[in-house]
Design a protein around this motif. Structure first.
Motif, short mmCIF file in Angstrom:
data_model
loop_
_atom_site.label_atom_id
_atom_site.label_comp_id
_atom_site.label_asym_id
_atom_site.label_seq_id
_atom_site.Cartn_x
_atom_site.Cartn_y
_atom_site.Cartn_z
N GLN A 185 -79.93 32.97 -4.16
CA GLN A 185 -80.16 32.42 -2.90
C GLN A 185 -80.13 33.41 -1.74
OE1 GLN A 185 -79.03 28.40 -2.74
NE2 GLN A 185 -80.09 27.55 -4.80
N VAL A 186 -81.18 33.47 -0.74
CA VAL A 186 -81.19 33.79 0.20
C VAL A 186 -80.00 33.16 1.45
CG1 VAL A 186 -83.15 35.31 0.14
CG2 VAL A 186 -82.37 32.73 1.20
N PRO A 187 -78.55 33.62 2.44
CA PRO A 187 -78.03 33.26 3.02
C PRO A 187 -78.92 31.76 3.50
CG PRO A 187 -77.47 35.01 3.07
CD PRO A 187 -79.13 34.68 2.24
N ALA A 188 -77.84 31.27 4.00
CA ALA A 188 -79.07 29.78 4.91
C ALA A 188 -79.39 30.61 6.69
CB ALA A 188 -78.12 28.73 4.65
N SER A 189 -78.38 31.37 6.84
CA SER A 189 -78.49 31.92 8.15
C SER A 189 -79.49 33.07 7.95
CB SER A 189 -77.11 32.50 8.82
OG SER A 189 -77.05 33.95 8.22
N ALA A 190 -80.03 33.68 7.15
CA ALA A 190 -81.42 34.43 7.00
C ALA A 190 -82.45 33.46 6.45
CB ALA A 190 -81.06 35.04 5.30
N THR A 191 -82.66 31.88 6.68
CA THR A 191 -84.20 31.32 6.54
C THR A 191 -84.38 30.37 8.11
OG1 THR A 191 -83.08 29.12 6.16
CG2 THR A 191 -83.41 31.02 4.52
N THR A 192 -83.62 30.34 9.02
CA THR A 192 -83.88 29.96 9.98
C THR A 192 -84.72 30.76 10.89
OG1 THR A 192 -81.90 30.85 12.21
CG2 THR A 192 -81.17 28.75 10.43
N PHE A 193 -85.17 29.81 11.84
CA PHE A 193 -86.66 30.12 12.93
C PHE A 193 -86.31 29.32 14.32
CE2 PHE A 193 -88.33 27.39 9.92
CZ PHE A 193 -88.67 25.98 10.68
N THR A 194 -85.32 28.74 14.14
CA THR A 194 -84.85 27.85 15.49
C THR A 194 -85.25 28.27 16.54
OG1 THR A 194 -82.87 26.65 14.31
CG2 THR A 194 -83.05 26.12 16.72
N THR A 195 -83.97 29.57 16.74
CA THR A 195 -84.07 30.33 18.26
C THR A 195 -85.21 31.05 18.38
OG1 THR A 195 -81.83 31.24 17.34
CG2 THR A 195 -83.11 32.37 19.66
N ALA A 196 -86.54 31.41 17.66
CA ALA A 196 -87.96 32.17 17.36
C ALA A 196 -88.91 30.85 18.46
CB ALA A 196 -88.91 32.04 16.55
N MET A 197 -88.74 29.53 17.88
CA MET A 197 -89.20 28.50 18.67
C MET A 197 -88.88 27.73 19.73
SD MET A 197 -91.26 27.19 15.82
CE MET A 197 -91.93 28.38 14.21
N THR A 198 -87.55 28.31 20.27
CA THR A 198 -87.02 27.79 21.69
C THR A 198 -87.73 28.54 22.99
OG1 THR A 198 -85.16 29.73 22.01
CG2 THR A 198 -84.96 27.24 20.66
N PHE A 199 -88.58 30.23 22.25
CA PHE A 199 -89.38 30.69 23.07
C PHE A 199 -90.66 30.16 23.28
CE2 PHE A 199 -85.28 33.58 22.21
CZ PHE A 199 -86.07 34.50 22.74
N THR A 200 -91.20 29.83 24.55
CA THR A 200 -92.72 29.88 25.35
C THR A 200 -93.34 30.75 24.89
OG1 THR A 200 -91.67 28.80 27.06
CG2 THR A 200 -91.13 27.01 25.80
N ASN A 201 -92.91 31.37 25.19
CA ASN A 201 -93.99 32.76 25.59
C ASN A 201 -94.14 33.52 24.56
OD1 ASN A 201 -91.13 33.53 25.86
ND2 ASN A 201 -91.38 34.99 26.38
N PHE A 202 -95.78 33.43 24.12
CA PHE A 202 -96.22 34.67 22.87
C PHE A 202 -95.25 35.82 22.74
CE2 PHE A 202 -98.92 36.37 19.83
CZ PHE A 202 -99.09 35.76 19.22
N SER A 203 -95.78 36.65 24.24
CA SER A 203 -95.37 38.40 24.45
C SER A 203 -94.46 38.69 25.62
CB SER A 203 -97.32 38.95 24.95
OG SER A 203 -97.06 38.52 25.44
N SER A 204 -94.08 39.73 25.31
CA SER A 204 -93.59 40.41 26.09
C SER A 204 -93.57 41.22 26.91
CB SER A 204 -91.91 39.94 25.31
OG SER A 204 -91.60 40.84 24.45
N ALA A 205 -93.01 41.92 28.08
CA ALA A 205 -92.86 43.74 28.33
C ALA A 205 -92.84 44.33 27.38
CB ALA A 205 -92.23 43.20 29.79
N THR A 206 -93.87 45.65 27.60
CA THR A 206 -92.71 46.15 26.30
C THR A 206 -91.75 46.75 26.72
OG1 THR A 206 -95.36 47.43 27.49
CG2 THR A 206 -94.14 48.71 26.07
N GLY A 207 -91.29 47.41 25.10
CA GLY A 207 -89.59 47.41 25.37
C GLY A 207 -89.02 46.12 24.99
N SER A 208 -89.30 44.50 25.59
CA SER A 208 -88.60 43.67 25.67
C SER A 208 -88.94 42.57 24.37
CB SER A 208 -88.57 42.35 26.70
OG SER A 208 -88.83 41.34 26.30
N GLY A 209 -87.90 42.66 23.49
CA GLY A 209 -88.22 41.50 22.30
C GLY A 209 -88.25 39.84 22.41
N LEU A 210 -87.93 39.69 23.94
CA LEU A 210 -86.67 38.12 24.41
C LEU A 210 -89.04 37.48 23.93
CD1 LEU A 210 -85.11 39.17 26.30
CD2 LEU A 210 -84.34 37.88 24.61
#
Ligand code: C2O
Length: 516
Positions: A185-210
């Protein structure tokens, strides 16, 4: 019904009978209603025939021996039987994602990673792959299932992919991480998307993964070096743990040869819809180049098709598919990840202040590792009190293919166990897109954006974490980082399988704290 009303209706009907044949012949055959390219203006259209639509099922709800997976096997088998030069063949399709094969044919090596084209390119790719697979299977109702690994009951790859473990099963490949085909099994922490969902912006400035969807880039980037939130987690991690050190899924030039690739990506594509459905300002990019950049695909007849982002922003309306229910549709607190006060306002991109920058040259080799790191207490004063957000940025990451990933913790008190339920958990480190030695899978192809050749960049929102740490009595600014390796959870009846294989070194050059 009154007499006048009946007369009116019969007149209307008569009119329709005269006008309809004229209208359809003017349209010509083969020009279906509602498709792009239709003449604008004129009379209101008669209701178009409802087109067929498909629901991509949750593979966890399918019987491994049932009709859906049986036709999928037939389709995969038929595609595999076609020569690699045929755009509708299994190999041609996989090579469009990435390949070592030369000479590269039309549209090979065109997958988009490490930029805001990640989600749109893979949606287009899956859409045409699914049409080809459907046609090859002979089943007009075939829809590509998704693998919902976030469901605790589905953390092993679906049974149909590993049973029977024989070349006769077209969904089976041997080139996977040790243990995967035995039900690890893949570990539980590999499968969450909670953090990604909290970001309300689709894209960010060049160089930023936020951002949910990744950095803005001026032109396509085959392998960009800065990963957006949903691409980092769970996308990259799932590739890394399913492929292991030498399987296909962890190598971008081989990944799409493994049938599980398409089920994984159907889930990532589904999460794009889940994200949009959460509203609160979440919206598709409005950047002109994201909307109009064309990419090449092939339909089921082998004809080349150009597709753009604005043609795939609404999967139900434009591509006629939706998803069956899966994780995230019913928002519920997950055990892992901060659910409370993460980003409510989008990152504004207009301010980037580096609070700390430290060259750490960390070397991770499959064991827990600690890296001294601190933030001047004065700098922490405002954190959590104002709108800006504080982020931890890891740069110069050479990940290669260690077959595992690392959980990152900050300020973990000595003696405390590193567990992702802990408040000191920051996120995960894993990169998909580098070769064994950590070099770019396709160096030098792209211009314009930072590529992987300088090492990859991952970013984490730590606003809440820092606010919590500084609230502790005697906080001296110590933010020591701890890296905890995580590998597959092996089935108990399979002794001898190593969860953490003899590790290849992972390197991280620089750690920054940036206020945005
Ligand atoms: Cu283009 Cu999951 O990869």
């Amino acid at each position: 019904m009154s007499f006048e009303r009946r007369t009116y209706l019969s007149l209307l009907l008569l009119l329709l009978l005269i006008v309809l044949p004229l209208a359809t012949s003017a349209c010509g055959p083969g020009n279906g209603g509602g498709e792009p390219g239709e003449e604008p203006g004129g009379e209101p259209e008669p209701e178009p025939e409802p087109e067929q639509s498909w629901v991509r099922p949750n593979v966890g709800t399918l019987d491994p021996a049932g009709a859906e997976l049986t036709t999928i096997r037939a389709g995969v088998e038929a595609m595999k039987a076609r020569p690699a030069s045929d755009p509708t063949s299994w190999l041609y399709q996989a090579n469009m994602h990435g390949t070592y094969d030369t000479p590269a044919l039309d549209a090979w090596n065109s997958c988009q990673h490490g930029s805001f084209f990640f989600l749109s390119w893979h949606r287009m790719y899956l859409y045409y792959f699914e049409r080809i697979l459907r046609d090859a299977s002979g089943d007009p109702d075939l829809a590509l299932p998704f693998w919902d690994y976030t469901d605790p009951a589905q953390r092993a790859i679906p049974a149909a992919f590993r049973d029977p473990a024989a070349p006769a099963n077209p969904l089976f490949v041997a080139q996977r991480a040790p243990g995967i085909n035995q039900g690890a099994q893949v570990p539980a922490s590999a499968t969450t998307f909670t953090t990604a969902m909290t970001f309300t912006n689709f894209s960010s400035a060049t160089g930023s993964g936020l951002s949910f969807g990744g950095q803005r880039v001026p032109a396509p980037v085959h392998f960009g070096g800065v990963f957006g939130q949903i691409e980092s987690q769970p996308h990259n991690i799932i590739h890394v743990v399913v492929g292991g050190q030498s399987g296909w899924m962890s190598d971008p030039n081989m990944a799409a040869r493994d049938p599980i690739f398409y089920f994984h990506h159907a889930n990532i594509d589904r999460l794009w819809n889940v994200w949009l459905a959460r509203g609160d300002g979440r919206a598709n990019p409005s950047e002109q180049n994201w909307r109009t950049q064309t990419f090449t695909f092939f339909d089921e007849t082998g004809t080349a098709i150009q597709m753009t982002g604005e043609e795939v922003v609404d999967s139900a309306q434009q591509l006629h598919y939706t998803y069956a229910e899966g994780s995230g549709d019913q928002p519920q607190p997950e055990a892992i990840g901060t659910t409370e006060s993460l980003p409510s306002a989008p990152f504004t991109d207009d301010r980037q202040e580096i609070l700390v920058e430290k060259k750490v040259s960390a070397r991770l080799a499959g064991k827990g590792a600690d890296v001294a790191f601190s933030i001047p207490v004065a700098e922490t004063e405002a954190i959590g009190d104002e709108d800006g957000r504080t982020t931890l940025v890891l740069e110069g990451i050479r990940f290669g293919r260690p077959g595992i990933y690392y959980e990152v913790y900050a300020g973990l008190p000595a003696g405390q166990t590193a567990t992702p339920e802990s408040p000191y958990y920051v996120g995960n480190v894993a990169i998909f897109g580098q070769l064994e030695d950590g070099s770019d899978a396709h160096a030098g192809h792209e211009a314009g954006a930072k590529s992987l050749s300088g090492g990859a960049t991952l970013s984490y929102d730590i606003t809440d974490l820092v606010a919590r740490l500084r609230g502790r009595e005697g906080f001296s600014g110590d933010m020591a980082l701890h890296f905890e390796p995580r590998g597959l959870e092996m089935p108990e009846d399979q002794p001898g399988l190593e969860a953490i294989p003899a590790a290849r070194e992972v390197r991280i050059e620089t750690v920054k704290i940036v206020r945005e």
